[in-house]
Each structure stands twice: as C-alpha cells, then as structure tokens.
Design an enzyme around this catalytic site. Structure first.
Site, short mmCIF file in Angstrom:
data_model
loop_
_atom_site.label_atom_id
_atom_site.label_comp_id
_atom_site.label_asym_id
_atom_site.label_seq_id
_atom_site.Cartn_x
_atom_site.Cartn_y
_atom_site.Cartn_z
N GLY A 5 0.83 -1.21 0.00
CA GLY A 5 0.00 0.00 0.00
C GLY A 5 0.85 1.25 0.00
N GLY B 173 3.35 5.26 2.90
CA GLY B 173 4.10 4.09 2.43
C GLY B 173 5.25 4.49 1.53
CE LYS C 284 -3.08 10.41 14.39
NZ LYS C 284 -2.81 9.69 13.18
CG ASN D 92 -7.27 9.93 13.94
OD1 ASN D 92 -6.45 9.04 14.11
ND2 ASN D 92 -6.97 11.00 13.24
O1 KPL Z 1 -4.51 12.08 11.69
C1 KPL Z 1 -5.13 13.01 11.26
C2 KPL Z 1 -5.97 12.77 10.06
O2 KPL Z 1 -6.26 13.68 9.30
O3 KPL Z 1 -6.33 11.61 9.86
C3 KPL Z 1 -5.12 14.33 11.97
C4 KPL Z 1 -4.28 14.22 13.20
C5 KPL Z 1 -6.53 14.72 12.33
C6 KPL Z 1 -4.48 15.42 11.16
O4 KPL Z 1 -5.25 15.87 10.11
#
Ligand code: KPL
Length: 293
Positions: A7, A12, A175, A179
C-alpha cells in the site's frame, strides 16, 4: 534488510524512500499492475522499485502495511501464501480494529502495530513530499512481536524518530481519541482542522471527548480529560491549514476510515455498556453521506 511496503500511498512511499536511502532492499505491493514503480521523495533521486513481485515479497524480512484500515484485511488475505512466516508484519494506519483479524490470518508471524505523526503528501503517483517531520511509535501485539524491539533501530535510522512502546495500545488509543474528535466533525462540516477551534465547535468537541475518555477508562487506558482536551486543541492548531484524512475521503467520495475510528470506539463502548450517543450520531452522519453516493 528486505522490506515489502504493502500500500505505497503517501506514508508508504515516504517509508519506501527513506528505507531505500538507508540501504535496504525495497519491494512494493500495490493495486497498480506495472512490475516496477518510481518513487521520488522531495528532491532525492527517483527510485525504481519492484512492484507485485511474489519472490521479493516471499524474501521480505519485514512487511510494512500502510494500507488504509478498511483495506488491510482484504489486501493481506490475498497475500497470505506469499508472506514468509518469519516475516515481521507491521500495521501502520489511522484507527484500530485490524490487529485481531490480521493476527488470525498470520498466527505464526510477529505482529507489530505502529502510529505515526509524519506528514506526507503525494501530488502525483510518483512524487511524495515529506510535509511534516513527526515521530513513529511501535509496539507488539503478539508474543513473537515482543521479540522484535531491535527493529526500532533499523526504522529510526531510516526515518527518525521511532520509539518502542511496551504498551502500544496506549499510543493507539491516544491517536484514536484525536481522530474521533477531529475527523468526523471536519468531514461532516467540510472544513479544515483549524475551523474546529471556533467557539461553535467547542460543545461538540467536549461531548466527543467526554465519551472517548469514559471508554478509554473502561479499556484500562490511562487518560486525563483536561490533558486530552489540551492535546486535541494543540493538534487542531498545529494542523490548522490541513484537511483531515476523513474530510478528504468524504470530499472525494472515497470509503472513509469511520468504521475503524468512531466505529471502533462504539464497538468497545458496546462491550462495556457505555452510552456514546454523541459519537454514534457522528458515525451515522458519515455513514449516511457514504450511502448517498
Ligand atoms: O490524523 C489526522 C488525520 O487527518 O487523519 C489528523 C491528526 C486529524 C491530522 O489531520
């Protein structure tokens, strides 16, 4: 070492380029049918790397999977017989929920999970720009994986900084919380991350965070409401001009990662019988948009 990158999107390709410049042998596995692909990262010399080469995949010591979460299982299912049982499999994507099914698919391989804050952007399929230096956290999700801490030095040498986490679940949940807060709100409202610092979004953000903290506590993940709120505010400010991955997916009518972000939170909440109706309504909104296409 021999690395397969499954991917090779923006992240990647960044890893492929960095590992190759550090002296490793890289092979790619992608949807493209060409047997070689070119990757040029920033102003480095372009690299021509083998693509979809069964023998190279079989010889890989490390299989770095940088597919988006919704495509990990289907992508790896087609590769089961071509990946050596000694190969270290590393999953690196937004969201959670792929580790268990991948572990069942590869019961004899060391399995590692990673989360990264590097920024990468692919203006064309051949070019990748390293738009933001970040760090990568890595940890094991099975007992064979726990013997693979040495890989941190190899990866850190190619694209610093890489840290080993004895409890990678903690890093993945941190994380996931970010998100859960940023991605659905920016996608539904079609705004960049920075817009979420406006007063109009503070109530919604706090509702999301309250529910996330409750689920994290039930999962025995250390988290403090005020600290998490501060971290999320910091990420919103630091990435103010960026559009989140979910905003981009929804804007381009691509399958989003909602099932592995808010969907994963909801699944864990259900397990602990916790009410997460605010996150549930965001999940429903994203699903409704996806189903309207
Ligand atoms: O990980 C992110 C994403 O866009 O998926 C953040 C931290 C929100 C940064 O845009």
């Amino acid at each position: 070492m021999n690395f397969a990158i499954v991917g090779p999107g923006a992240i990647g390709s960044l890893w492929a380029s960095s590992l190759s410049h550090a002296g490793h042998n890289i092979n790619l596995w992608s949807r493209q049918t060409d047997n070689q692909l070119t990757i040029q990262c920033d102003n480095h010399l372009p690299l021509t790397l083998p693509n979809n080469d069964h023998q190279a995949l079989k010889n890989s010591d490390v299989v770095l999977v940088t597919l988006k979460a919704p495509f990990v299982l289907s992508g790896l299912k087609s590769l089961v017989e071509h990946i050596h049982s000694d190969a270290i499999i590393v999953l690196m994507h937004n969201g959670m929920g792929t580790a268990e099914p991948v572990s069942s698919l590869f019961p004899n391989n060391p399995l590692l999970l990673a989360t990264t804050t590097h920024g990468a952007y692919r203006p064309t399929p051949q070019h990748v720009l390293h738009t933001g230096k970040g760090n990568t956290q890595l940890g094991a999700t099975n007992s064979l994986g726990h013997q693979c801490e040495f890989i941190v030095d190899v990866l850190n040498n190619a694209l610093p900084t890489v840290e080993w986490h004895s409890n990678i679940q903690q890093a993945l949940w941190n994380k996931l919380a970010i998100n859960c807060a940023i991605n659905p709100l920016t996608a539904i409202n079609n705004v960049n991350n920075g817009t979420l610092s406006q007063q109009a979004y503070q109530y919604d953000l706090q509702q999301i965070i309250n529910e996330v903290v409750e689920v994290m506590h039930a999962e025995a993940i250390a988290v403090e409401m005020q600290a998490l709120t501060k971290t999320i505010q910091h990420v919103i400010e630091a990435t103010a001009a960026n559009y989140s991955s979910m905003q981009q997916d929804i804007a381009h009518r691509r399958t989003s990662e909602i099932d592995f972000i808010t969907g994963y939170l909801i699944a864990r909440a259900k397990h602990h019988q916790i009410d997460v109706s605010f996150n549930q309504s965001l999940y429903n909104s994203i699903k409704q948009i996806e189903q309207s296409w």
